[in-house]
Each structure stands twice: as C-alpha cells, then as structure tokens.
Enzyme design. Structure first.
Site, PDB file in Angstrom:
ATOM      1  N   LYS A   1       1.309  -1.680   3.352  1.00 54.52           N
ATOM      2  CA  LYS A   1       0.907  -3.076   3.107  1.00 54.52           C
ATOM      3  C   LYS A   1      -0.609  -3.220   3.210  1.00 54.52           C
ATOM      4  O   LYS A   1      -1.247  -3.842   2.364  1.00 54.52           O
ATOM      5  CB  LYS A   1       1.598  -4.002   4.113  1.00 54.52           C
ATOM      6  CG  LYS A   1       3.096  -4.094   3.896  1.00 54.52           C
ATOM      7  CD  LYS A   1       3.797  -4.761   5.065  1.00 54.52           C
ATOM      8  CE  LYS A   1       5.310  -4.722   4.890  1.00 54.52           C
ATOM      9  NZ  LYS A   1       6.051  -5.203   6.043  1.00 54.52           N
TER      10      LYS A   1
ATOM     11  N   GLN B   1       5.087  -6.917  12.122  1.00 53.15           N
ATOM     12  CA  GLN B   1       6.102  -5.995  11.606  1.00 53.15           C
ATOM     13  C   GLN B   1       7.332  -6.002  12.511  1.00 53.15           C
ATOM     14  O   GLN B   1       7.214  -5.884  13.740  1.00 53.15           O
ATOM     15  CB  GLN B   1       5.495  -4.580  11.516  1.00 53.15           C
ATOM     16  CG  GLN B   1       6.404  -3.561  10.895  1.00 53.15           C
ATOM     17  CD  GLN B   1       6.686  -3.816   9.407  1.00 53.15           C
ATOM     18  OE1 GLN B   1       5.819  -4.256   8.659  1.00 53.15           O
ATOM     19  NE2 GLN B   1       7.915  -3.572   8.992  1.00 53.15           N
TER      20      GLN B   1
ATOM     21  N   ASP C   1       4.841 -13.777   5.362  1.00 52.97           N
ATOM     22  CA  ASP C   1       6.184 -13.183   5.289  1.00 52.97           C
ATOM     23  C   ASP C   1       7.241 -14.268   5.050  1.00 52.97           C
ATOM     24  O   ASP C   1       8.374 -13.962   4.679  1.00 52.97           O
ATOM     25  CB  ASP C   1       6.519 -12.474   6.616  1.00 52.97           C
ATOM     26  CG  ASP C   1       6.413 -10.955   6.503  1.00 52.97           C
ATOM     27  OD1 ASP C   1       6.386 -10.444   5.364  1.00 52.97           O
ATOM     28  OD2 ASP C   1       6.376 -10.290   7.549  1.00 52.97           O
TER      29      ASP C   1
END
Ligand code: NAP
Length: 305
Positions: free
Chosen positions: A54, A98, A121
């Site tokens: 990412k 994460q 996200d």
C-alpha cells in the site's frame, strides 16, 4: 479451455492508477500532496507485506507515504496518541490501521479513533453508515467492494435486476458489498451467505454474479456455478511449498481452471480483485485530500445498473 472472460484487475488498476498519478501531479503543482499513513502494530508477516504494498503504491503515485510501525505490546492509550497525532497532521489525509490487531486491542475502538474524514479504509462506523445509505460523496466505501464495483462497471457487467450471491459476510468485504449491490444505482437482488448457510451450492447456482470472500481454496467448484455467471474471487490463500515440485503460490476460493469452463467471466487470483483494492485505497486518499483542502465532494462510487 473455455471462453470465460478473464476480468483482469492488474490491467484495469494500471489504467486507473495512471489517472490518479496525473491528478496527483496537478495537485502537487498547486502545492497539495495527498498523504497516506499506514499503521502496523506488531510484526505479522502477511500484514507487513500488505502494508508495504500500500505504501509503495502511494509513493509511486507521487503521494506522501508514511508507515508507522508499532510494537505488538503497545498500550491502547499509546496507540490512540499515535492515531490522534496523525488525525491532526496536515500532511496526512488518509490513515489506515492494518488489521488484524493483537488480541489486547479492540479493533472497533481503534477504528473509531480515526477521524472519519481520514478513514480511507471506510471502516469507521460513520463511513459504514454512509456506505449503507448511499452517500458516496461524503463517506468512503471500503476499498475491496469499491474495486469489485469498478471491475464490473469496466467490463459492462450490469447488476440491475440480477441476482448477486455473496459468500462470506465480513465487515470489510461481504457485508458492505451486499449493501452496495442492493442499493439504488445497483439494483441487484442480494443473497448474503456464510458458514451457517444450508445448501450453499443450490444458492450459488442461482447467482448471476457470484462473489466469494472466504479464504478457503476450492470452496467453489464447477457444479456450484450457473453457466454464464460472473464469478468474482476475493479469497487469498497461500498454499504449497511442501517440496521441490510444490511451489508456494497464492490461490483464491474458486477452483479456477474448472469454473472458468462454465463461467461467463471470472477474476483470476492473483491479478483480479487484489490490485483493485490497493487502487481504490489510493483513490480514497486522493479524495480525502480534495475533501479536506478543497471542500470538494465527488462521489467515490457510482452504480453499475
Ligand atoms: P473473514 O472475516 O474470516 O470472513 C470469512 C467469511 O467466510 C465469514 O463470513 C464466514 O462465515 C464465511 N465462511 C467461512 N467458511 C465458510 C463456508 N464453508 N461457507 C460459506 N461461508 C463461509 O475473512 P475476510 O477478511 O472477509 O477475508 C476472506 C478472504 O478474502 C481471505 O482469504 C482474505 O485474505 C481475502 N481478502 C482479499 C482481499 C483482496 O483485496 N483481494 C481483501 C480482503 C480480504 P461466518 O461469518 O459465519 O464465520
């Protein structure tokens, strides 16, 4: 060999990323550099790989990328302090933590700590709600469902009036995807299945579009797919590596070689949904920068109906 169309997420990602790069270049010329911070707690190897993919993708697109590595035994309060600092940092527009987190940290509380405007996200309850009510101009849809939408749209696979069966009901993929597909603009009929679903094969055989997000190789076999259906395989499992003839490899949830003989279209693993997920994260980060600095509210998603 069948005629199933291969839905190539790598090629589409490259095309969409080129557009993102151009937009970032224009913004940089005006003094605005979109920035993503990725928070990694602990040293889970798979998470470390995802985090570096990412960060690298954002860096390559000309964005600021910052990886915040924290020890697995960090306290909740110390983690909150780090998130608060990123919330307040004007160079950072997107923050992602994460998952999974070490067991002593409640993911719900951690995700709620992220400022919703920077929650690229789309896991903060406010953004979950905005996805469910169809407010794509103020919320962030989660990256994997958004990537699936773009794959369908790009390949002219319409959802209007069609039966979408989603196997797997996680908060990050299955549930938001089902919500999206059933919303106005998509207008699909949805069946959301899970571990306790009885007669799964009979249900998947009814799907015009079958999305599988479980993490079990070969869960979906040829007899579970209606001829001509579109099959979207989200699963990622690492298998093999047991001996010289058994190379380690990444596979999805679908028995690809057998199912491609009956399906009308199918995503490969790797090279299908995975690259699209990272591309949608980049898009959300770009939009976050525009929303925060320019007050612009372009919808990050549009229907496929
Ligand atoms: P998860 O939270 O573990 O959810 C898995 C889901 O599968 C659960 O809803 C579970 O049901 C259901 N399930 C398990 N066994 C089943 C069965 N035999 N029949 C029907 N449903 C079953 O996993 P996740 O985070 O959604 O991830 C799933 C997979 O997708 C993993 O392989 C992950 O690596 C991959 N993934 C890929 C991407 C990408 O970008 N390509 C993104 C995210 C995830 P219950 O709810 O009843 O337990």
């Amino acid at each position: 060999m069948s005629g199933a169309r291969i839905l190539d997420g790598r090629a589409l990602s490259a095309e969409l990323r080129a557009g993102i790069v151009t937009e970032v270049e224009e913004l940089r010329a005006e003094g605005l550099v979109p920035g993503l911070a990725v928070v990694l707690v602990g040293d889970d190897p798979a998470s470390a790989v995802y985090v570096s993919m990412k960060a690298r993708a954002c860096h390559k697109a000309g964005m600021t990328d910052r990886t915040v590595r924290l020890p697995a035994d960090i306290s909740r309060d110390d983690l909150f302090d780090r998130i608060d600092a990123l919330n307040a940092d004007p160079a950072i527009h997107g923050i992602l933590v994460q998952l999974p987190l070490p067991p002593h940290l409640d993911p719900k509380a951690v995700l709620e700590r992220i400022r919703p405007e920077k929650d690229v996200d789309g896991f903060h309850p406010l953004n979950v709600g905005r996805t469910f009510v169809g407010d794509y101009a103020h919320g962030f849809a989660p990256a994997t469902p958004a990537g699936i939408v773009e794959l369908l749209r790009h390949h002219d696979i319409h959802t209007h009036g069609r039966h979408v069966v989603v196997v797997g009901r996680s908060l990050i993929v299955g549930k938001p995807l089902a919500a999206l597909m059933g919303a106005p603009g998509f207008n699909a009929t949805i069946t959301l299945t899970h571990r306790h679903t009885r007669g799964l094969a009979a249900i998947t055989r009814m799907a015009d579009i079958l999305v599988v997000v479980v993490g079990k190789p070969k869960l979906i076999t040829r007899d579970m797919v209606k001829p001509g259906a579109t099959v979207i395989d989200v699963g990622i499992s690492r298998i093999g590596g047991e001996g010289a003839d058994d190379k380690p490899r990444v596979v999805g949830d679908v028995d690809f070689e057998a199912v491609r003989e009956v399906a009308g279209a199918i995503t490969p693993v790797p090279g299908g949904v995975g690259p699209m997920t990272i591309t949608m994260l980049m898009r959300n980060t770009l939009e976050a920068a525009l929303r925060i600095h320019r007050g612009s509210h372009r919808p990050v998603l549009a229907g496929t109906a």
